[in-house]
Structures are given as structure tokens and as C-alpha cells.
Design a protein around this motif. Structure first.
Motif, PDB file in Angstrom:
ATOM      1  N   LYS A 125      22.226  11.576  23.381  1.00  0.00           N
ATOM      2  CA  LYS A 125      22.157  12.282  22.116  1.00  0.00           C
ATOM      3  C   LYS A 125      20.849  13.063  22.051  1.00  0.00           C
ATOM      4  N   LEU A 126      20.948  14.332  21.710  1.00  0.00           N
ATOM      5  CA  LEU A 126      19.779  15.194  21.631  1.00  0.00           C
ATOM      6  C   LEU A 126      19.383  15.413  20.185  1.00  0.00           C
ATOM      7  N   SER A 127      18.102  15.743  19.973  1.00  0.00           N
ATOM      8  CA  SER A 127      17.612  16.054  18.637  1.00  0.00           C
ATOM      9  C   SER A 127      16.492  17.078  18.742  1.00  0.00           C
ATOM     10  N   VAL A 128      16.357  17.930  17.737  1.00  0.00           N
ATOM     11  CA  VAL A 128      15.350  18.987  17.743  1.00  0.00           C
ATOM     12  C   VAL A 128      13.950  18.380  17.794  1.00  0.00           C
ATOM     13  N   GLY A 129      13.107  18.925  18.653  1.00  0.00           N
ATOM     14  CA  GLY A 129      11.749  18.434  18.823  1.00  0.00           C
ATOM     15  C   GLY A 129      11.606  17.376  19.897  1.00  0.00           C
ATOM     16  N   GLN A 130      12.700  16.904  20.416  1.00  0.00           N
ATOM     17  CA  GLN A 130      12.698  15.861  21.439  1.00  0.00           C
ATOM     18  C   GLN A 130      12.122  16.388  22.751  1.00  0.00           C
ATOM     19  N   ARG A 203      23.111  22.852  25.370  1.00  0.00           N
ATOM     20  CA  ARG A 203      23.938  21.685  25.637  1.00  0.00           C
ATOM     21  C   ARG A 203      24.554  21.159  24.353  1.00  0.00           C
ATOM     22  N   ALA A 204      25.776  20.676  24.476  1.00  0.00           N
ATOM     23  CA  ALA A 204      26.463  20.028  23.360  1.00  0.00           C
ATOM     24  C   ALA A 204      26.617  18.552  23.679  1.00  0.00           C
ATOM     25  N   ASN A 205      26.419  17.720  22.677  1.00  0.00           N
ATOM     26  CA  ASN A 205      26.644  16.294  22.886  1.00  0.00           C
ATOM     27  C   ASN A 205      28.085  16.060  23.318  1.00  0.00           C
ATOM     28  N   ASN A 206      28.264  15.148  24.235  1.00  0.00           N
ATOM     29  CA  ASN A 206      29.585  14.757  24.734  1.00  0.00           C
ATOM     30  C   ASN A 206      30.233  15.801  25.631  1.00  0.00           C
ATOM     31  N   MET A 207      29.448  16.751  26.154  1.00  0.00           N
ATOM     32  CA  MET A 207      29.965  17.706  27.138  1.00  0.00           C
ATOM     33  C   MET A 207      29.239  17.485  28.456  1.00  0.00           C
ATOM     34  N   LEU A 208      29.994  17.491  29.532  1.00  0.00           N
ATOM     35  CA  LEU A 208      29.439  17.197  30.848  1.00  0.00           C
ATOM     36  C   LEU A 208      28.562  18.331  31.382  1.00  0.00           C
ATOM     37  N   PHE A 209      28.938  19.590  31.063  1.00  0.00           N
ATOM     38  CA  PHE A 209      28.234  20.755  31.613  1.00  0.00           C
ATOM     39  C   PHE A 209      27.531  21.532  30.514  1.00  0.00           C
TER      40      PHE A 209
END
Length: 232
Positions: A125-130, A203-209
Motif C-alpha cells: 500500500k502506497l501513501s503520499v510522502g512515503q 502505480r496503482a495499488n493491487n496492480m502488478l505492473f
């Protein structure tokens, strides 16, 4: 040497490792297809890569996903398929790109690419500022079985800068914009040649590429980009 750098950039576009019990929330199964289209700075397609999940099986406590990558140039010429293997251990999805070289360099090429080190990690899971961990890739190129060159690439200052919608031929996605600096060194006959570039991936969460990826030279000039063009 451009082929070797090209191979490294492809690895960046497809390499994923995530901290998730459900392997990024995706249900992998045979027959799933993804297509990435590469463009030059004039928005002209210069090639495509088709990824198909051929097999999903268990090995011990891990799930192994075998993916076949097929490369096609701007003239429609196909190259020898390559094999990529992802291993999901339950809390990590790790890519083995050692089979990528033949498809990148061409079936009739006398050059052989061997990946030595391949470490690029994205959290599930990604988040802004990470801020993301640095990445490292090392490869060697052989000509007729003899060492020809080696290349080291380091990804630095990786950070999630923003969240934005991106639309590609495959659809519209809510993505995270990730920037990174790339330092790479190529050694031919022991003589080093060093350079820098910058990459921006969406990148989108839950996408492999990656949904989209862009490459820039050290002066900030766009050198090319890749879009996810199909996802079935």
C-alpha cells in the motif's frame, strides 16, 4: 550498451515486491494478460511487451507465478519469449528476472544477459510522502560465452510524491506518482562509464505492473515512456 540499459529499464517497469499477506490483494490465475507499450518522445509506439501468466502453483509454503514475456518491436517483429517468475511467500512478492535477457536482446543475438542482483521493493500500500528503500540491480553481458560488459544500477531518493488519476488504453486508474534518481555504471574491458537519469512511475495499488513510467536524462529531458495498454 543501449540494449543492456533498455533491459534494466524494463526490469524497473515490471519488478514488484510487497509487504502483504494476500500478495498485493491480487488473485493470480493462469491466462491473465498484461500489455505494456513503449513510446518515444514523439508519442510514437516503438515496441510492445505482452505478459501472460502461464502457471500458478504452490512450492512449500509459497505461491509461484510463472509469467511469459513476449517482446515486439515497432515493425511487429517478435523476439524469443522470456520467463519471469514471481514467488509469493505470504508477506513478500519477489521477482526473478534472470530469464528476461534473451527476449530483450533477441533470439538470434550472440549476446547473453545475466542478472546478478535484482532488488527493488514496493510496499503493498502506497501513501503520499512515503519514502521507499533504495533499489539495486547488477547484470553481466556475455558475447559468445565470454564476459563483455557489466552494469550496475542504483535507484536513489525514491519517494511517493502525489496521487493522481491516469488514463491509458487499458483504462483509468487512481495512481501514486513515484520518483527516483538512477545512477548507472557500465564497465567494458574494465573501463567504467557513468551516467545518471531519473524515472517517474505511476502505480496503482493491487496492480502488478506500472500504469505509466517515464524516463528522463540527467538534464531532465524526457527520453521515452511506457503505458499499460491492456489488462485482462
Amino acid at each position: 550498451m543501449e540494449q543492456l540499459l533498455f533491459a534494466f529499464l524494463l526490469v524497473i517497469a515490471v519488478q514488484v515486491a510487497g509487504q502483504a499477506q494476500d500478495c498485493l490483494g491480487m488473485a493470480f490465475k493462469s491466462g491473465m494478460n498484461y500489455e505494456l507499450t513503449m513510446y518515444n518522445t514523439n508519442d510514437k509506439p516503438i515496441g510492445k511487451i505482452d505478459y501472460q501468466i502461464k502457471d500458478v502453483h504452490k512450492e512449500g509454503g509459497s505461491t509461484v507465478i510463472d509469467i511469459v514475456a513476449k517482446f515486439q518491436d515497432e515493425k511487429g517483429n517478435q523476439r524469443e519469449p522470456s520467463t519471469i517468475r514471481y514467488t509469493c511467500t505470504g508477506n513478500e512478492l519477489v521477482a526473478d528476472m534472470s530469464g528476461l535477457g534473451m527476449g530483450v536482446l533477441g533470439a538470434n543475438s550472440k549476446q547473453e544477459l545475466k542478472m546478478k542482483t535484482n532488488t527493488i521493493v514496493y510496499p503493498a500500500k502506497l501513501s503520499v510522502g512515503q519514502k521507499l528503500d533504495d533499489g539495486l540491480m547488477e547484470a553481466e553481458m556475455y558475447m559468445d560465452g565470454a564476459p563483455m560488459a557489466q552494469m550496475n544500477m542504483t535507484l536513489l531518493n525514491r519517494q511517493v510524491e502525489s496521487q493522481q488519476a491516469v488514463t491509458t488504453p487499458a483504462g483509468s486508474y487512481d495512481t501514486y506518482k513515484i520518483t527516483a534518481d538512477i545512477n548507472y555504471e557500465t564497465r567494458v574491458m574494465g573501463i567504467p562509464v557513468r551516467n545518471k537519469m531519473r524515472t517517474v512511475s505511476y502505480r496503482a495499488n493491487n496492480m502488478l505492473f506500472d500504469i505509466k513510467s517515464e524516463n528522463y536524462d540527467k538534464k531532465g529531458k524526457l527520453t521515452g515512456y511506457t503505458l499499460l495498454s491492456k489488462a485482462n
